[in-house]
Design an enzyme around this catalytic site. Structure first.
Site, short mmCIF file in Angstrom:
data_model
loop_
_atom_site.label_atom_id
_atom_site.label_comp_id
_atom_site.label_asym_id
_atom_site.label_seq_id
_atom_site.Cartn_x
_atom_site.Cartn_y
_atom_site.Cartn_z
N LYS A 1 0.86 -1.19 0.00
CA LYS A 1 0.00 0.00 0.00
C LYS A 1 0.89 1.23 0.00
CE LYS A 1 -4.05 1.86 2.40
NZ LYS A 1 -4.98 1.66 3.55
N ASP B 1 -16.72 0.31 -0.84
CA ASP B 1 -15.41 -0.18 -1.29
C ASP B 1 -14.47 -0.43 -0.11
OD1 ASP B 1 -15.75 2.83 -1.50
OD2 ASP B 1 -13.57 2.70 -1.46
#
Length: 492
Positions: free
Chosen positions: A111, A250
């Protein structure tokens, strides 16, 4: 020796519309600042090799390990109620999947590893502060026993990222049962790609809910299973005072794990309307709203699955509504059972729900600290003299007295001894949570002084949240007025 990841990649066997192949963007000078060595071992990785220059390059995205098949996953999502048909991994790249020591398939994702086709003009990078926040809170949640993604490593990139000001760049290595979201289903449903929804549902069943494959109605069983896990998850959040802060579809994992720690926070004093997220201006994702929003998100998932439930749309809607109706009972059962345990009740009797709600109402009116109130009640369960410590948490200490009298009358009806009750309560009422002011202090030291000692110390304390730690007792204290954190921020 070379760092070896025993990758077994199933998601990349799905059609090309499910993802985009992309490699991480190399960084200048990666430096490993934290490696989760126990988690590395659990994943079948060699922590000594990861804790090397080669390991740091892999964990920063500068080097792609052998066997990896890097992708950015496609998904859509409702963000604060507004539908966006294409989101996707804009700053995260899935390296691949491994089978851990328990036989569970786990994603390993970077990430902050650079732009992807889904970045929407973003830089794809992460700043050090949000990386440390996610590392701290996700590992604290794991120690609290709450399903969550995990943090394997944090690496400084040696480059700055531009936000309001230049900030040190960093990469988080995140581990999850999968990164499939409600928004992943929405991506295909929005394109009327029923076959894509079916392929995704079959993949989720095989990976997370294999029992559903043997059910008479597999897709109904899938929806029921996801609803059950989400109901239990959100109940656990509320029981420790956790506020996710950005419960978009999401950010809702179909595996039932807490995912995407952006502007998350733990409450100090109890306030059901509490909001920390700077972008949640209307309080959509406030503490007490989280069950309602979870059901809203699950309703969006059910809409995606309608074509799989029945060819007759009306029948599919009726069936979905019936299944969604199970959420409230499942959540309420988990939440009320958890609340009873927090006050030392292990049987259910008429009046228990009102007893606990009266405590919460009194806490809210008197700005009592959520975590400490329940922790000190654990000691008061052993000895009535402990009431003194609980009373001190209330703006009007006498407000606690009437409730405490009723509580003591109720716990007498339970079969446990006071010592047994105290021991049981201390297993569900943590002493230590990631207090916002502590997390901010860690970030300030790391970003402004390159000092990670507070980070390491806070992680060590949070690894044992249910244990008394006399040497670190002040970590249990709520913030002083000047230390209160009023807002938390996303990392984008």
């Amino acid at each position: 020796m070379t760092v070896h990841f025993p990758f077994q990649n199933t998601y990349t066997a799905l059609p090309a519309s499910f993802f985009a192949r992309v490699v991480p963007t190399p960084v200048a000078a990666p430096r490993l600042i934290k490696l989760n060595r126990p988690l590395a071992v659990q994943l079948g990785l060699d922590p000594d090799l990861l804790d090397s220059p080669e390991g740091a390059e892999i964990l920063a995205g500068k080097r792609v390990p052998e066997g990896a098949d890097p992708i950015a996953m496609a998904y859509a999502g409702h963000q604060f109620g507004h539908f966006v048909p294409q989101l996707g991994d804009g700053r995260a790249i899935l390296l691949g999947e491994v089978i851990d020591a328990d036989g569970v398939r786990r994603d390993i994702q970077l990430k902050g590893s650079g732009p992807t086709p889904f970045s929407r003009r973003g830089d794809g990078r992460a700043a050090l502060g949000p990386v440390l926040r996610e590392y701290i809170v996700s590992e604290a949640m794991a120690a609290l026993g709450i399903p969550t993604t995990r943090s394997l490593a944090a690496v400084i990139t040696g480059e700055n990222v531009m936000r309001e000001t230049p900030l040190p760049g960093a990469v988080l290595t995140r581990v999850a049962s999968s990164h499939i979201r409600v928004g992943t289903f929405q991506y295909f449903a929005a394109r009327s790609d029923t076959e894509g929804v079916r392929r995704l549902a079959d993949h989720v069943i095989a990976r997370h809910y294999p029992h559903a494959a043997d059910a008479e109605r597999p897709y109904r069983a899938l929806l029921e299973a996801v609803i059950a896990r989400q109901a239990d998850l959100v109940a656990r959040w509320l029981l420790v005072g956790f506020i996710h802060g950005v419960m978009n579809t999401d950010n809702s994992s179909v595996a039932g794990e807490t995912i995407d720690y952006g502007p998350c926070a733990f409450m100090d004093h109890y306030d059901p309307a509490k909001v920390f997220s700077s972008i949640d201006e209307q309080g959509r994702y406030a503490y007490a709203n989280q069950p309602r929003i979870a059901l809203w998100n699950l309703t969006r998932l059910a809409e995606c699955l309608l074509p799989l439930l029945s060819d007759d749309k009306d029948k599919a809607i009726e069936e979905a509504q019936t299944i969604l109706g199970e959420f409230a009972e499942r959540f309420t059962s988990a939440y009320q059972t958890g609340l009873r345990r927090k006050i030392g009740l292990f049987t259910a009797r008429d009046g228990d729900e009102a007893l606990v709600q009266d405590l919460l109402d009194t806490m809210a009116k008197n700005h009592a600290d959520f975590t400490l109130t329940f922790r000190r009640l654990s000691d008061a369960a052993l000895d009535p003299d402990g009431d003194t410590e609980v009373r001190q948490l209330f703006a009007d200490p006498s407000a606690h007295d009437e409730w405490a009298k009723r509580w003591r009358q109720r716990i007498i009806e339970e079969p446990q001894t006071p010592a047994e009750r105290q021991a049981a309560m201390r297993t569900v009422n943590p002493a230590f949570i990631p207090r916002n002011h502590r997390v901010e202090a860690v970030i300030e030291a790391a970003v402004n002084r390159d000092d990670f000692t507070p980070f390491e110390e806070l992680l060590a304390v949070l690894a044992k949240p249910y244990q008394d730690q006399p040497d670190f007792a002040d970590y249990a204290d709520p913030p002083e007025p000047h230390q209160c954190v009023l807002q938390t921020f996303c990392g984008t």
